[in-house]
Design a protein around this motif. Sequence first.
Motif, PDB file in Angstrom:
ATOM      1  N   MET A 287     108.326   2.172  36.154  1.00 22.71           N
ATOM      2  CA  MET A 287     108.246   1.070  35.427  1.00 22.71           C
ATOM      3  C   MET A 287     106.911   0.189  35.980  1.00 22.71           C
ATOM      4  O   MET A 287     107.014  -0.053  37.174  1.00 22.71           O
ATOM      5  CB  MET A 287     109.568   0.234  35.252  1.00 22.71           C
ATOM      6  N   GLY A 288     106.159  -0.357  35.238  1.00 22.14           N
ATOM      7  CA  GLY A 288     104.819  -0.974  35.615  1.00 22.14           C
ATOM      8  C   GLY A 288     105.164  -2.263  35.818  1.00 22.14           C
ATOM      9  O   GLY A 288     106.312  -2.811  35.549  1.00 22.14           O
ATOM     10  N   LYS A 289     103.941  -3.003  36.348  1.00 17.92           N
ATOM     11  CA  LYS A 289     104.415  -4.542  36.514  1.00 17.92           C
ATOM     12  C   LYS A 289     104.083  -5.398  35.469  1.00 17.92           C
ATOM     13  O   LYS A 289     103.592  -4.913  34.797  1.00 17.92           O
ATOM     14  CB  LYS A 289     103.212  -4.654  37.690  1.00 17.92           C
ATOM     15  N   LYS A 290     104.797  -6.701  35.392  1.00 21.94           N
ATOM     16  CA  LYS A 290     104.514  -7.619  34.449  1.00 21.94           C
ATOM     17  C   LYS A 290     103.091  -8.436  34.807  1.00 21.94           C
ATOM     18  O   LYS A 290     103.589  -9.168  35.723  1.00 21.94           O
ATOM     19  CB  LYS A 290     105.835  -8.199  34.097  1.00 21.94           C
ATOM     20  N   ILE A 291     102.213  -8.422  34.008  1.00 15.29           N
ATOM     21  CA  ILE A 291     100.962  -9.323  34.425  1.00 15.29           C
ATOM     22  C   ILE A 291     100.735 -10.237  33.458  1.00 15.29           C
ATOM     23  O   ILE A 291     100.679 -10.053  32.198  1.00 15.29           O
ATOM     24  CB  ILE A 291      99.914  -8.465  34.566  1.00 15.29           C
ATOM     25  N   ILE A 292     100.404 -11.406  33.881  1.00 14.73           N
ATOM     26  CA  ILE A 292      99.935 -12.378  32.724  1.00 14.73           C
ATOM     27  C   ILE A 292      98.899 -13.017  33.581  1.00 14.73           C
ATOM     28  O   ILE A 292      98.489 -13.059  34.644  1.00 14.73           O
ATOM     29  CB  ILE A 292     101.002 -13.651  32.976  1.00 14.73           C
ATOM     30  N   ILE A 293      97.801 -13.324  32.566  1.00 16.56           N
ATOM     31  CA  ILE A 293      96.468 -13.745  32.782  1.00 16.56           C
ATOM     32  C   ILE A 293      96.382 -15.156  32.140  1.00 16.56           C
ATOM     33  O   ILE A 293      96.621 -15.351  30.738  1.00 16.56           O
ATOM     34  CB  ILE A 293      95.293 -13.035  32.115  1.00 16.56           C
ATOM     35  N   LEU A 294      96.161 -16.210  32.928  1.00  6.02           N
ATOM     36  CA  LEU A 294      95.862 -17.455  32.449  1.00  6.02           C
ATOM     37  C   LEU A 294      94.327 -17.445  32.498  1.00  6.02           C
ATOM     38  O   LEU A 294      93.714 -17.765  33.363  1.00  6.02           O
ATOM     39  CB  LEU A 294      96.447 -18.681  33.550  1.00  6.02           C
ATOM     40  N   ASN A 295      93.676 -17.498  31.312  1.00  9.01           N
ATOM     41  CA  ASN A 295      92.328 -17.569  31.067  1.00  9.01           C
ATOM     42  C   ASN A 295      91.906 -18.974  30.678  1.00  9.01           C
ATOM     43  O   ASN A 295      92.037 -19.578  29.580  1.00  9.01           O
ATOM     44  CB  ASN A 295      91.872 -16.524  30.137  1.00  9.01           C
ATOM     45  N   GLY A 296      91.253 -19.530  31.639  1.00 12.59           N
ATOM     46  CA  GLY A 296      90.734 -20.869  31.327  1.00 12.59           C
ATOM     47  C   GLY A 296      89.362 -20.828  30.875  1.00 12.59           C
ATOM     48  O   GLY A 296      88.897 -22.263  31.038  1.00 12.59           O
ATOM     49  N   SER A 297      88.713 -19.791  30.247  1.00 10.53           N
ATOM     50  CA  SER A 297      87.610 -20.075  29.848  1.00 10.53           C
ATOM     51  C   SER A 297      87.534 -20.548  28.128  1.00 10.53           C
ATOM     52  O   SER A 297      88.373 -20.048  27.280  1.00 10.53           O
ATOM     53  CB  SER A 297      86.786 -18.750  29.692  1.00 10.53           C
ATOM     54  N   PRO A 298      86.591 -21.280  27.573  1.00 13.06           N
ATOM     55  CA  PRO A 298      86.727 -21.746  26.275  1.00 13.06           C
ATOM     56  C   PRO A 298      85.994 -20.734  25.393  1.00 13.06           C
ATOM     57  O   PRO A 298      86.113 -20.852  24.376  1.00 13.06           O
ATOM     58  CB  PRO A 298      85.786 -23.081  26.398  1.00 13.06           C
ATOM     59  N   ARG A 299      85.360 -19.642  26.051  1.00  9.66           N
ATOM     60  CA  ARG A 299      84.800 -18.620  25.254  1.00  9.66           C
ATOM     61  C   ARG A 299      85.519 -17.351  25.306  1.00  9.66           C
ATOM     62  O   ARG A 299      85.677 -16.865  26.202  1.00  9.66           O
ATOM     63  CB  ARG A 299      83.571 -18.315  25.796  1.00  9.66           C
TER      64      ARG A 299
ATOM     65  N   ASP B  10     108.753 -14.279  34.600  1.00  8.73           N
ATOM     66  CA  ASP B  10     109.174 -13.189  34.786  1.00  8.73           C
ATOM     67  C   ASP B  10     107.933 -12.166  35.061  1.00  8.73           C
ATOM     68  O   ASP B  10     108.107 -10.738  35.722  1.00  8.73           O
ATOM     69  CB  ASP B  10     109.498 -12.284  33.264  1.00  8.73           C
ATOM     70  N   ALA B  11     106.839 -12.702  35.223  1.00  9.44           N
ATOM     71  CA  ALA B  11     105.426 -11.725  35.708  1.00  9.44           C
ATOM     72  C   ALA B  11     105.838 -11.527  37.204  1.00  9.44           C
ATOM     73  O   ALA B  11     106.054 -12.266  38.205  1.00  9.44           O
ATOM     74  CB  ALA B  11     104.328 -12.941  35.493  1.00  9.44           C
ATOM     75  N   ASP B  12     105.397 -10.408  37.577  1.00  8.57           N
ATOM     76  CA  ASP B  12     105.066 -10.062  38.919  1.00  8.57           C
ATOM     77  C   ASP B  12     103.750 -10.419  39.507  1.00  8.57           C
ATOM     78  O   ASP B  12     103.718 -10.705  40.729  1.00  8.57           O
ATOM     79  CB  ASP B  12     105.331  -8.624  39.198  1.00  8.57           C
ATOM     80  N   ILE B  13     102.759 -10.380  38.716  1.00 11.11           N
ATOM     81  CA  ILE B  13     101.322 -10.742  39.002  1.00 11.11           C
ATOM     82  C   ILE B  13     100.870 -11.844  38.098  1.00 11.11           C
ATOM     83  O   ILE B  13     100.953 -11.758  36.844  1.00 11.11           O
ATOM     84  CB  ILE B  13     100.357  -9.299  39.154  1.00 11.11           C
ATOM     85  N   VAL B  14     100.228 -12.725  38.646  1.00  4.48           N
ATOM     86  CA  VAL B  14      99.765 -13.889  37.871  1.00  4.48           C
ATOM     87  C   VAL B  14      98.217 -13.757  37.972  1.00  4.48           C
ATOM     88  O   VAL B  14      97.611 -13.833  39.300  1.00  4.48           O
ATOM     89  CB  VAL B  14     100.082 -15.224  38.175  1.00  4.48           C
ATOM     90  N   VAL B  15      97.271 -13.555  37.309  1.00  6.30           N
ATOM     91  CA  VAL B  15      95.746 -13.465  37.120  1.00  6.30           C
ATOM     92  C   VAL B  15      95.115 -14.651  36.813  1.00  6.30           C
ATOM     93  O   VAL B  15      95.526 -15.350  35.626  1.00  6.30           O
ATOM     94  CB  VAL B  15      95.213 -12.525  36.256  1.00  6.30           C
ATOM     95  N   LEU B  16      94.474 -15.568  37.565  1.00  9.42           N
ATOM     96  CA  LEU B  16      94.039 -16.802  37.305  1.00  9.42           C
ATOM     97  C   LEU B  16      92.475 -16.562  37.080  1.00  9.42           C
ATOM     98  O   LEU B  16      91.681 -16.231  37.703  1.00  9.42           O
ATOM     99  CB  LEU B  16      94.107 -17.905  38.425  1.00  9.42           C
ATOM    100  N   ALA B  17      92.020 -16.856  35.591  1.00  4.88           N
ATOM    101  CA  ALA B  17      90.723 -16.416  35.367  1.00  4.88           C
ATOM    102  C   ALA B  17      89.843 -17.702  34.834  1.00  4.88           C
ATOM    103  O   ALA B  17      90.446 -18.524  33.960  1.00  4.88           O
ATOM    104  CB  ALA B  17      90.604 -15.287  34.076  1.00  4.88           C
ATOM    105  N   SER B  18      88.648 -17.957  35.356  1.00  7.83           N
ATOM    106  CA  SER B  18      88.071 -19.208  34.945  1.00  7.83           C
ATOM    107  C   SER B  18      86.535 -19.021  35.137  1.00  7.83           C
ATOM    108  O   SER B  18      86.162 -18.298  36.150  1.00  7.83           O
ATOM    109  CB  SER B  18      88.623 -20.245  35.663  1.00  7.83           C
TER     110      SER B  18
END
Length: 184
Positions: A1-13, A78-86
């Motif tokens: 089973m894979g990881k649960k990943i969320i991306i919080l994308n802070g770009s307005p584009r 629930d996420a295993d990994i949090v991606v912070l994108a900006s």
Amino acid sequence: MGKKIIILNGSPRKKGNTSSITAEFIKGATEAGNEVEEFMISSMKINGCIGCWKGGKNSEHPCAQKDDMDEIYPKYIDADIVVLASPLYYWNISGFLKNAFDRLFAVAECDNYKNPVKESILIMSAEGTGFEESETWYDNLEKHMGWKSIGKILCGHVTQPGDTDGKPELKQAYKLGKSLNTNH
């Protein structure tokens, strides 16, 4: 089973340089069997933290404020990994991302002010290359929250959508996503 990943994308584009990098990351991560959900924070109704200390009473709705963070909270928990994108704005992450990140404190309030431990990734794009202050903020997540950084993709010298085309950071993002399998 894979990881649960969320991306919080802070770009307005939605089709900007930060999003082109996250798209490559998503491609690699999903090919590796992971579940990825990206939140475009700029298009969500997310109020700033008001420092009320009234959160943590309901794990399904951790914050006293009711807005679109309620969509993020269960996925974050629930996420295993949090991606912070900006994108880089005035030598730091965007206000959109900072606003949402500050609101994650309500989740810590649910567990006696203990933040859930996550693996994390930082993805950023910028006109220049002055990522140092953002990296300091990000690196402190490990120090203060117990998070473990598993990668950074920092793409400089991009301004207009499409400027990431041909940049090595796109391949790096894909490879990082692809590397996240069940053995990680």
